[in-house]
Design a protein around this motif. Structure first.
Motif, PDB file in Angstrom:
ATOM      1  N   ALA A 171      57.424 -65.725   6.848  1.00 40.46           N
ATOM      2  CA  ALA A 171      56.532 -66.832   6.497  1.00 40.46           C
ATOM      3  C   ALA A 171      57.325 -68.011   5.939  1.00 40.46           C
ATOM      4  N   LEU A 172      58.339 -67.723   5.102  1.00 41.65           N
ATOM      5  CA  LEU A 172      59.188 -68.804   4.569  1.00 41.65           C
ATOM      6  C   LEU A 172      59.954 -69.497   5.678  1.00 41.65           C
ATOM      7  N   ALA A 173      60.465 -68.738   6.647  1.00 38.07           N
ATOM      8  CA  ALA A 173      61.208 -69.329   7.759  1.00 38.07           C
ATOM      9  C   ALA A 173      60.305 -70.240   8.579  1.00 38.07           C
ATOM     10  N   VAL A 174      59.088 -69.786   8.861  1.00 38.50           N
ATOM     11  CA  VAL A 174      58.139 -70.604   9.620  1.00 38.50           C
ATOM     12  C   VAL A 174      57.802 -71.878   8.841  1.00 38.50           C
ATOM     13  N   ALA A 175      57.591 -71.739   7.542  1.00 40.34           N
ATOM     14  CA  ALA A 175      57.267 -72.905   6.714  1.00 40.34           C
ATOM     15  C   ALA A 175      58.422 -73.909   6.718  1.00 40.34           C
ATOM     16  N   ALA A 176      59.665 -73.413   6.667  1.00 40.16           N
ATOM     17  CA  ALA A 176      60.824 -74.310   6.672  1.00 40.16           C
ATOM     18  C   ALA A 176      60.922 -75.052   8.004  1.00 40.16           C
ATOM     19  N   VAL A 177      60.707 -74.352   9.117  1.00 40.70           N
ATOM     20  CA  VAL A 177      60.765 -74.989  10.431  1.00 40.70           C
ATOM     21  C   VAL A 177      59.687 -76.060  10.545  1.00 40.70           C
TER      22      VAL A 177
END
Length: 199
Positions: A171-177
């Motif tokens: 979820a953090l990776a998706v939010a960063a992208v």
């Protein structure tokens, strides 16, 4: 006939003499005759339902149940059966009742007759004796296999904490992208606006 089997056996009463899973071929359904009569009535009405309205079909069903000597089931059930008959598809009370009814009066359409013929063939097949384990062999203690040896489950899945951590990182990776895409899109729009002002 009750549409809710759970209300038929309240606490403190003797259990019904029926195998609820349908796996015991020697178990007798106390409602079998009534179900066959319901099915015969449904076959009869479905055969005559073409071109009739839902209300007419419902009335035909109630009259047919009466002729066959069975109590009409609840209204919502009758509505469902009438709707099926309206489209030329007979509602099947249960497979055993439908097979028995089809032996007395053929089902109203070829497709249903073929399905019931297949079911009849399966019912008539005899399984070899001893194919099912004895009831006292059904309850296997946790950690033991049927042969009595202790088994260990392979560790192929993540624990709850590890699974939650993986989901949180994803979820953090998706939010960063998404944040990077939003910044780039916003910067591109701002640059386009400045160029227009300059010209």
């Amino acid at each position: 006939m009750s549409s809710n089997p759970g209300t038929r056996n309240q606490a403190g009463r003797e259990p019904l003499d029926v195998d609820p899973t349908g796996e015991d071929p020697s178990a007798k359904d106390p409602m079998a005759d009534e179900k066959v009569q319901l099915q015969l009535a449904i076959f009869e009405v479905t055969r005559e339902a073409e071109g009739k309205s839902l209300d007419e079909i419902r009335e035909m069903l109630l009259a047919a149940f009466s002729r066959h000597g069975v109590e009409p089931p609840p209204g919502t059930w009758v509505e469902s059966v009438a709707s099926s008959a309206y489209y030329g598809e007979p509602y099947l009370v249960d497979l055993s009742a439908a097979v028995a009814a089809d032996a007395v009066v053929p089902a109203p359409n070829d497709e249903v007759r073929e399905r019931l013929a297949s079911a009849r063939e399966l019912q008539q097949e005899q399984l070899p004796a001893g194919i099912f384990p004895a009831p006292d062999e059904w309850n296997i203690p946790a950690g033991e296999s049927a042969g009595g040896s202790t088994r260990t489950a392979p560790l192929t899945s993540l624990t709850r904490w590890e699974g939650g951590a993986v989901l949180a990182l994803a979820a953090l990776a998706v939010a960063a992208v998404l944040a990077v895409v939003a910044v780039r899109t916003g910067a591109g729009r701002a640059g386009t606006g400045r160029r227009r002002l300059d010209t």
